[in-house]
Motif scaffolding. Structure first.
Motif, PDB file in Angstrom:
ATOM      1  N   ASP A  58      -5.293  -2.644  -4.656  1.00 46.88           N
ATOM      2  CA  ASP A  58      -6.676  -2.974  -4.338  1.00 46.88           C
ATOM      3  C   ASP A  58      -6.952  -2.768  -2.848  1.00 46.88           C
ATOM      4  OD1 ASP A  58      -7.288  -3.579  -6.903  1.00 46.88           O
ATOM      5  OD2 ASP A  58      -7.311  -5.749  -6.650  1.00 46.88           O
ATOM      6  N   ARG A  59      -8.174  -2.340  -2.554  1.00 50.77           N
ATOM      7  CA  ARG A  59      -8.567  -2.077  -1.175  1.00 50.77           C
ATOM      8  C   ARG A  59      -9.748  -2.977  -0.785  1.00 50.77           C
ATOM      9  NH1 ARG A  59      -8.927   4.542  -1.144  1.00 50.77           N
ATOM     10  NH2 ARG A  59      -6.763   4.977  -1.747  1.00 50.77           N
ATOM     11  N   PRO A  60      -9.882  -3.270   0.488  1.00 49.66           N
ATOM     12  CA  PRO A  60     -11.076  -3.994   0.936  1.00 49.66           C
ATOM     13  C   PRO A  60     -12.305  -3.098   0.849  1.00 49.66           C
ATOM     14  CG  PRO A  60      -9.745  -3.338   2.811  1.00 49.66           C
ATOM     15  CD  PRO A  60      -8.939  -2.997   1.595  1.00 49.66           C
ATOM     16  N   PHE A  61     -13.459  -3.711   0.708  1.00 48.25           N
ATOM     17  CA  PHE A  61     -14.717  -2.964   0.683  1.00 48.25           C
ATOM     18  C   PHE A  61     -15.825  -3.894   1.168  1.00 48.25           C
ATOM     19  CE2 PHE A  61     -14.152  -4.914  -3.426  1.00 48.25           C
ATOM     20  CZ  PHE A  61     -15.408  -5.371  -3.789  1.00 48.25           C
ATOM     21  N   ARG A  62     -17.036  -3.366   1.224  1.00 52.70           N
ATOM     22  CA  ARG A  62     -18.161  -4.142   1.750  1.00 52.70           C
ATOM     23  C   ARG A  62     -19.272  -4.220   0.700  1.00 52.70           C
ATOM     24  NH1 ARG A  62     -20.008  -2.713   7.686  1.00 52.70           N
ATOM     25  NH2 ARG A  62     -17.994  -3.738   7.992  1.00 52.70           N
ATOM     26  N   ARG A  76      -9.398 -10.877  -2.596  1.00 50.89           N
ATOM     27  CA  ARG A  76     -10.447 -11.810  -2.976  1.00 50.89           C
ATOM     28  C   ARG A  76     -11.508 -11.093  -3.797  1.00 50.89           C
ATOM     29  NH1 ARG A  76     -12.999 -15.696   0.883  1.00 50.89           N
ATOM     30  NH2 ARG A  76     -12.768 -17.046  -0.948  1.00 50.89           N
ATOM     31  N   SER A  77     -12.269 -11.870  -4.577  1.00 51.23           N
ATOM     32  CA  SER A  77     -13.326 -11.299  -5.408  1.00 51.23           C
ATOM     33  C   SER A  77     -14.659 -11.323  -4.674  1.00 51.23           C
ATOM     34  CB  SER A  77     -13.452 -12.094  -6.712  1.00 51.23           C
ATOM     35  OG  SER A  77     -13.984 -13.388  -6.459  1.00 51.23           O
ATOM     36  N   VAL A  78     -15.595 -10.510  -5.170  1.00 50.35           N
ATOM     37  CA  VAL A  78     -16.954 -10.539  -4.636  1.00 50.35           C
ATOM     38  C   VAL A  78     -17.537 -11.941  -4.788  1.00 50.35           C
ATOM     39  CG1 VAL A  78     -19.291  -9.605  -4.869  1.00 50.35           C
ATOM     40  CG2 VAL A  78     -17.310  -8.099  -5.161  1.00 50.35           C
ATOM     41  N   LEU A  79     -17.299 -12.553  -5.930  1.00 51.36           N
ATOM     42  CA  LEU A  79     -17.821 -13.895  -6.191  1.00 51.36           C
ATOM     43  C   LEU A  79     -17.338 -14.893  -5.149  1.00 51.36           C
ATOM     44  CD1 LEU A  79     -19.320 -15.923  -8.030  1.00 51.36           C
ATOM     45  CD2 LEU A  79     -17.205 -16.132  -9.349  1.00 51.36           C
ATOM     46  N   ASP A  80     -16.040 -14.877  -4.857  1.00 54.36           N
ATOM     47  CA  ASP A  80     -15.496 -15.810  -3.863  1.00 54.36           C
ATOM     48  C   ASP A  80     -16.132 -15.607  -2.498  1.00 54.36           C
ATOM     49  OD1 ASP A  80     -13.825 -16.981  -5.713  1.00 54.36           O
ATOM     50  OD2 ASP A  80     -12.101 -15.709  -5.219  1.00 54.36           O
ATOM     51  N   SER A 103     -14.674  -7.539 -11.134  1.00 56.49           N
ATOM     52  CA  SER A 103     -14.842  -6.115 -10.834  1.00 56.49           C
ATOM     53  C   SER A 103     -15.007  -5.894  -9.334  1.00 56.49           C
ATOM     54  CB  SER A 103     -16.043  -5.549 -11.594  1.00 56.49           C
ATOM     55  OG  SER A 103     -15.814  -5.624 -12.989  1.00 56.49           O
ATOM     56  N   ARG A 104     -14.685  -4.677  -8.906  1.00 57.40           N
ATOM     57  CA  ARG A 104     -14.662  -4.352  -7.485  1.00 57.40           C
ATOM     58  C   ARG A 104     -15.322  -2.991  -7.250  1.00 57.40           C
ATOM     59  NH1 ARG A 104     -11.274  -7.566  -4.850  1.00 57.40           N
ATOM     60  NH2 ARG A 104     -10.939  -6.120  -3.124  1.00 57.40           N
ATOM     61  N   ALA A 105     -15.426  -2.629  -5.993  1.00 54.60           N
ATOM     62  CA  ALA A 105     -15.871  -1.279  -5.672  1.00 54.60           C
ATOM     63  C   ALA A 105     -14.775  -0.293  -6.040  1.00 54.60           C
ATOM     64  CB  ALA A 105     -16.197  -1.161  -4.195  1.00 54.60           C
TER      65      ALA A 105
END
Length: 318
Positions: free
Chosen positions: A229-233, A249-253, A306-308
């Motif tokens: 997994d990678r960081p994103f914005r 971490r998740s978007v939700l968190d 889900s993530r970018a």
């Protein structure tokens, strides 16, 4: 859905083996409950930390009662035990919803496949199919006949359309044989334990046209390996807030930490409470709700899992 939930009370309770069937009404007032359609579920807010989803299995539309059926799972996370032990006639409970991630689409014919407590979302679907004049059959399996809630009512009401197959009498469902006899345009709706859903998915891929199968899962599909997994914005279109989402971490968190009021429940991509519209960017979908076509459309995501896709940014309709 009311943001704070509905203040409801248990109006009736009955047991069927390890399953408790509850009828819920508003605690006060006579206003009808929000309308719903077959496949919908509600959230029971059992405590600030424990929110669980249960399919509505009574009469659809506008009414004064919502019915659910809950299997006691001793090895579960504790929600079902709390329902069985704490929700008695007269007990109050906050309810959110209804929400529908498992709608019944129009079809000339249906095969409904239920495993155990997976019968619950299918009960109103069967009534809807019957009302539409569609050709349909129910294949209902369970450990024993005694464990199969609503089996007697369904068999009495619909007779030969209902085929009951308790495992101790008939063994596992013969899915190859059942699907081999279907007309090409039959829609299959299946709910139950993961092993049943995996088996139905495999057989359907061999025997049916794409898009024929519709499932609802109680537990998430096998988790995606997160080592890469990678960081994103993420950017919120309405507020202009921009936040970095770390790899772990998740978007939700991240949004919660930023004070963004986003509803959530399961935190594992199975309930749809946190579904959020995507305005820009590609999503790596990891939920157990969206089908392949919906994922390809890239219009929504479950921000709890889900993530970018890659390290690209996402713009959300928040």
């Amino acid at each position: 859905m009311e943001p704070g939930g509905l203040d409801m009370v248990v109006a009736a309770r009955r047991h069927h083996g390890d399953v408790v069937v509850l009828d819920l009404r508003r605690r006060t007032g006579q206003a009808p409950l929000p309308a719903w359609e077959a496949g919908a579920h509600i959230d029971l807010v059992l405590s600030p930390e424990i929110v669980r989803q249960y399919s509505l299995c009574g009469d659809t539309g506008v009414g004064s009662v919502w019915r659910i059926a809950v299997l006691r799972e001793e090895s579960g996370r504790g929600g079902s035990r709390l329902v069985h032990d704490s929700l008695h006639v007269g007990t109050g409970v906050v309810v959110r919803g209804p929400r529908n991630n498992f709608p019944l689409r129009s079809s000339a014919s249906y095969l409904f496949i239920a495993g155990g407590i997976g019968i619950t979302p299918l009960v109103p679907m069967i009534a809807a199919a019957q009302a539409r004049g569609a050709d349909w059959t129910l294949l209902y399996g369970g450990r024993t006949a005694r464990s199969m809630v609503f089996a007697d009512e369904l068999a009495t009401r619909y007779c030969a359309r209902v085929r009951l197959r308790p495992q101790d009498e008939h063994g596992l469902l013969d899915l190859d044989r059942e699907l081999a006899r279907l007309a090409p345009d039959t829609s299959i709706y299946c709910c139950g334990p993961a092993l049943l859903l995996d088996a139905v998915t495999a057989v359907s891929a061999r025997r049916m046209r794409a898009g024929s199968l519709h499932t609802e899962r109680f537990t998430p599909v096998t988790p995606v390996e997160r080592a890469h997994d990678r960081p994103f914005r993420v950017r919120l279109a309405h507020t202009g807030l921009t936040a970095d989402v770390p790899a772990d971490r998740s978007v939700l968190d991240v949004l919660r930490d930023a004070g963004v009021p986003v509803l959530s429940s399961c935190n594992e991509g199975t309930c749809g409470t946190c579904e959020t519209s995507v305005l820009d960017g590609r999503v790596d979908h990891r939920d157990s709700i969206l089908d392949d076509a919906e994922r390809a459309e890239n219009k929504t995501m479950m921000i709890c899992v889900s993530r970018a896709s890659g390290s690209g940014d996402l713009v959300l309709d928040l």
